[in-house]
Motif scaffolding. Structure first.
Motif, PDB file in Angstrom:
ATOM      1  N   ASP A 175       0.852  -1.196   0.000  1.00 37.70           N
ATOM      2  CA  ASP A 175       0.000   0.000   0.000  1.00 37.70           C
ATOM      3  C   ASP A 175       0.881   1.237   0.000  1.00 37.70           C
ATOM      4  O   ASP A 175       0.608   2.212  -0.708  1.00 37.70           O
ATOM      5  N   ASP A 190       0.388   7.014   4.025  1.00 35.70           N
ATOM      6  CA  ASP A 190       0.276   5.718   4.706  1.00 35.70           C
ATOM      7  C   ASP A 190       1.082   5.654   6.012  1.00 35.70           C
ATOM      8  O   ASP A 190       1.473   4.567   6.424  1.00 35.70           O
ATOM      9  N   HIS A 217      -4.770   6.386   6.290  1.00 33.78           N
ATOM     10  CA  HIS A 217      -6.008   5.724   6.700  1.00 33.78           C
ATOM     11  C   HIS A 217      -5.913   5.119   8.106  1.00 33.78           C
ATOM     12  O   HIS A 217      -6.811   4.374   8.505  1.00 33.78           O
ATOM     13  N   HIS A 218      -4.845   5.405   8.845  1.00 35.78           N
ATOM     14  CA  HIS A 218      -4.717   4.855  10.203  1.00 35.78           C
ATOM     15  C   HIS A 218      -5.424   5.775  11.190  1.00 35.78           C
ATOM     16  O   HIS A 218      -5.080   6.955  11.281  1.00 35.78           O
ATOM     17  N   ASP A 275      -3.251  -4.457   1.426  1.00 38.61           N
ATOM     18  CA  ASP A 275      -3.636  -3.854   2.711  1.00 38.61           C
ATOM     19  C   ASP A 275      -4.908  -4.477   3.275  1.00 38.61           C
ATOM     20  O   ASP A 275      -5.064  -4.594   4.484  1.00 38.61           O
TER      21      ASP A 275
HETATM   22 MN   LIG Z   1      -1.874   1.195   4.311  1.00 39.06          MN
END
Ligand SMILES: [Mn+2]
Length: 348
Positions: free
Chosen positions: A33, A97, A123-124, A173
């Motif tokens: 990713d 990321d 996206h965390h 991912d």
């Molecule tokens: Mn990722």
């Protein structure tokens, strides 16, 4: 997509449109990713006439590199720590990321703000939003998918090369749509669109992404054979040590290639509420992968357990931490932290 995406996508494009010299990172312990989103965005921005540099702070693990080498621009990835780059050469740092500066560099001296403006796209859900602009979509989407959405909003055509970058990012991912953290109905839709755009040979791509060397299977098997039940079988815990790798002719570095899939395989248990893999990173340094994707026991939050450690975090269904000590000490610490988070599980 979320309100945050709708509110921020114009601002994100403003930053990208106004930058001519763009720096993009691949995160430490790179995955597809990270690599796919960086190379996909690089290709798009280059088509827009911009100078783009993609860098990695450490060599990409051979197994990941083997899979990623077919992606556009892979051979031009710069190997450098960000602190060794002359940041005055760039108008914008696009940080992909990466939920905290520790993902960008292993050098603790890295602090934000930098001398170059930073645009974070991630996206965390635990992202510390360390950039001047932060597009963080916390659940149900990986970075590759967020970038694809940004291209659609802008009305940009996605080339087959970029489609392959993002497709590999999504498949990896989401662990082929199994891993709930970055997966949503959107992931399936976007993957389907990317297959059409790129005329992608998806059975081959997915086979290549999941195929493993025989040594890989042997070392993983050595680890899995040590799995033990705790908390009356509600937790399954195993170890992956240098000795497991050496037994099959591999070096310590091999652990980094295989711990994630070994942890994912542990999480296939049909009965454990939570599965843990302790894997060796140094003489007395251990990584801890925690998985809680058993849908019958959604009450377990892996990231809650991971955050009990000084260096830990991640998603509800999959999280990680790092700990120092002997293997026995770390194992006891893991069990203690699980018990503190979930006393109802009883005694280890
Ligand atoms: Mn990722």
């Amino acid at each position: 997509m979320t309100d945050e995406f709708n509110n921020l996508q114009k601002l994100v494009w403003e930053k990208l449109d106004n930058a001519n010299r763009v720096l993009i990172n691949i995160h430490v312990n790179a995955d597809l990713d990270s690599i796919g989103s960086a190379l996909g965005l690089r290709s798009v921005l280059k088509t827009m006439g911009k100078n783009v540099t993609v860098f990695t702070p450490e060599p990409i693990a051979p197994e990941k590199a083997n899979r990623a080498k077919q992606l556009i621009g892979f051979s031009e990835i710069l190997f450098s720590d960000i602190l060794d780059l002359n940041l005055t050469n760039y108008d914008l740092f696009v940080c992909l990321d990466s939920d905290n500066p520790g993902r960008i560099s292993r050098n603790k001296a890295l602090t934000f703000p930098l001398s170059v403006p930073t645009l974070v796209i991630d996206h965390h859900h635990e992202n510390t939003r360390f950039g001047e602009t932060n597009l963080v979509i916390g659940h149900g989407h990986c970075t590759s998918e967020i970038l694809y959405r940004l291209l659609l909003e802008k009305g940009l055509a996605v080339t087959p090369e970029v489609a392959l970058c993002f497709f590999m990012g999504i498949i990896t991912d989401t662990d082929r749509f199994r891993f709930e953290g970055p997966t949503s109905a959107d992931s399936y839709k976007v993957a389907g669109e990317l297959i059409e755009i790129g005329n992608l040979d998806f059975p081959r791509i997915i086979w290549e992404l999941q195929s493993k060397s025989n040594a890989y299977l042997q070392v993983m098997g050595s680890s899995l054979s040590q799995a033990k039940e705790y908390f009356s079988g509600k937790a399954l815990l195993s170890k992956l040590t240098w000795a497991d790798a050496i037994k099959y002719g591999q070096g310590p570095e091999f652990i980094k290639d295989i711990y994630r899939v070994t942890a994912d395989t542990m999480s296939d248990s049909d009965s454990a509420y939570v599965s843990i893999l302790i894997y060796q990173l140094g003489e007395t340094l251990w990584g801890i992968s925690i998985r809680s994707n058993n849908p019958n026991h959604a009450e377990i939050d892996s990231s809650l357990i991971a955050r009990k450690f000084p260096k830990g975090g991640g998603h509800v269904h999959g999280a990680g931490a790092v700990a120092n000590g002997s293997l026995e000490e770390v194992e006891q610490l893991v069990l203690k932290n699980i018990q503190e988070c979930y006393p109802d599980l009883g005694q280890p």
